[in-house]
Write an enzyme that holds these catalytic residues in place. Structure first.
Site, mmCIF file in Angstrom:
data_model
loop_
_atom_site.group_PDB
_atom_site.id
_atom_site.type_symbol
_atom_site.label_atom_id
_atom_site.label_comp_id
_atom_site.label_asym_id
_atom_site.label_seq_id
_atom_site.Cartn_x
_atom_site.Cartn_y
_atom_site.Cartn_z
ATOM 1 C CG HIS A 170 -1.954 -1.087 1.183
ATOM 2 N ND1 HIS A 170 -2.824 -1.283 0.134
ATOM 3 C CD2 HIS A 170 -2.221 -2.073 2.092
ATOM 4 C CE1 HIS A 170 -3.594 -2.347 0.392
ATOM 5 N NE2 HIS A 170 -3.246 -2.837 1.561
ATOM 6 C CG ASP B 147 -2.924 -8.323 0.286
ATOM 7 O OD1 ASP B 147 -2.195 -8.693 1.213
ATOM 8 O OD2 ASP B 147 -3.969 -7.658 0.457
HETATM 9 ZN ZN LIG Z 1 -4.256 -7.222 2.380
#
Ligand SMILES: [Zn+2]
Length: 342
Positions: A159, A194
Site C-alpha cells: 500500500h 493480496d
Molecule cells: Zn491485504
C-alpha cells in the site's frame, strides 16, 4: 526455497488502528511474523538472515522527503505537548487542490500518512528498513541464480506509495524488490494476489512501462482501499497499458480466483519479463479475519503452482494475511504449490 527473515520486525507493534471509528491494536502484529516463520521452518525451508543493503534500494523507490519524515517522525512527535505514543494523522490535503508542504509535524503526518492504519511507533522505521532489506536480499538471491526466494517481510509494503504510508505499510517491499531486479532485467512484472488492491505499487509504477503491475483483489466497491483498484485504472503516459486491475466479487472462491489469475498470467507471458515479483498476501483466504474472498488453503497451492509454471525467476514477498489458525497452513500450501510446479 530460501526464506529470508529478520527478527528486527518484532519491535514494530502498532497499538493504534482506527476501524469503524474505534481505536484498537493493529491487525498487523509481530505474531504474524513468528507464525509464518514457524510454518516455513516446519516445511523444511532454509532460513537466511538478510544483509544490510543500505539506504540505496529504498531511496530508488521513495522520495527523500518521505524517508526523512519516516525516520524522524517518532522522535519529533515525542516533543509535541500531550502527544500520543504513536504518530497518527488527523488532517489531510485535499486531492486536486493546491497545497504547500507543511512545516508542522502534524501537517506532515497528514501529508505522508494516508489513513489511520499506519501509525508510527518507536521501532517502526527500524522494522520497515529491515523489511526492505529482506525483500532486497531475496531479489539479490534470485539475481544470483536461485529459481525463487521467499521474503518474509514485516511490516508489509504494497500500500505504500513513493511518499505515503497507508494500510499497515511504510516502505514498498515488492516495488523495492522489482527495482532491484531491474538492475539486471529490462522488464519486471509484479503480480499482487493480496485481497486488497496494491495501490502503492500501482502508484509507484503508474507512468512506467518497464515494470508491469497486476493486482487481483476484492472489488473496491466493497473492499479497502476503496478509491483505487478499479479495472479502468491502466496507467498513464509511458505506463498506459502496463497496469492491470482484476477486481473480484465478494466471496470469490478458488475457481473464480484462478480464472482471473489466468488473465493475469496471459498478460505476463505477453509482456515477457525477465523476472517476477509476487506480492503474496494470504488474506484472500476464506477464514482470514477480513472475510472478503473465499480462497481455500489448497487454493493457495494451486494459485502459486500456476504462477510457478511461468518459469520465471521469482521473488515472493509477504504482504497481508492475518492471525487465524489457517495462516501458517496457507503459507505452507503456497510455498509447497510453487515448489511442486517449479
Ligand atoms: Zn491485504
Amino acid at each position: 526455497m530460501k526464506v529470508i527473515y529478520s527478527d528486527q520486525h518484532t519491535g514494530h507493534d502498532p497499538q493504534q488502528f482506527i476501524v469503524r471509528g474505534r481505536m484498537k491494536r493493529s491487525n498487523e502484529q509481530p505474531e504474524r511474523g513468528t507464525l509464518l516463520l514457524n510454518a516455513a521452518r516446519a516445511q523444511g525451508h532454509e532460513v537466511v538472515a538478510p544483509a544490510d543493503h543500505g539506504p540505496g534500494p529504498r531511496a530508488a523507490i521513495h522520495t527523500p522527503q518521505y524517508l526523512r519524515f519516516l525516520e524522524t517522525a517518532w522522535e519529533r512527535w515525542q516533543q509535541l505537548e500531550g502527544a500520543s505514543e504513536e504518530v497518527m494523522p488527523n488532517v489531510h490535503p485535499f486531492p486536486g487542490q493546491p497545497f504547500t508542504y507543511p512545516d508542522s509535524l502534524v501537517g506532515q503526518a497528514g501529508y505522508h500518512m494516508g489513513d489511520m492504519a499506519c501509525s508510527i511507533g518507536r521501532h517502526t522505521w527500524h522494522a520497515a528498513t529491515w523489511s526492505a532489506h529482506v525483500a532486497t536480499h531475496a531479489a539479490q538471491l534470485v539475481l544470483d541464480g536461485e529459481r525463487a526466494a521467499y521474503a518474509l517481510c514485516r511490516p508489509p509494503g504494497h500500500h505504500a506509495y513513493a511518499d505515503r504510508a497507508n494500510g499497515f505499510t511504510y516502505l514498498n517491499n515488492a516495488a523495492i524488490a522489482a527495482q532491484h531486479l531491474r538492475g539486471r532485467h529490462d522488464r519486471v512484472a509484479i503480480l499482487d494476489i493480496d485481497v486488497h488492491h496494491g495501490n502503492g505499487t500501482q502508484g509507484i509504477f503508474w507512468r512506467r512501462r518497464d515494470v508491469l503491475t497486476i493486482s487481483l483483489h476484492g472489488d473496491p466497491h466493497f473492499c479497502t482501499p476503496f478509491f483505487t483498484g478499479h479495472a479502468h485504472e491502466m496507467g498513464e503516459g509511458e505506463g498506459l497499458g502496463y497496469n492491470l486491475n482484476l477486481p473480484l466479487a465478494r466471496g470469490t472462491q478458488d475457481e473464480g480466483f484462478l480464472a482471473a489469475l489466468a488473465t493475469a498470467l496471459a498478460t505476463i507471458r505477453a509482456y515477457a519479463p525477465g523476472a517476477l515479483v509476487v506480492a503474496l498476501g494470504l488474506d484472500a483466504h476464506e477464514h482470514d479475519p477480513y472475510q472478503m474472498l473465499g480462497v481455500s488453503t489448497a487454493g493457495f497451492g494451486r494459485i502459486l503452482g500456476e504462477i510457478a509454471r511461468l518459469g520465471l525467476p521469482t521473488v515472493l514477498v509477504q504482504e497481508g494475511g492475518y492471525l487465524s489458525e489457517d495462516l501458517g497452513p496457507n503459507l505452507a500450501s503456497a510455498l509447497g504449490g510453487f515448489e511442486k510446479a517449479a
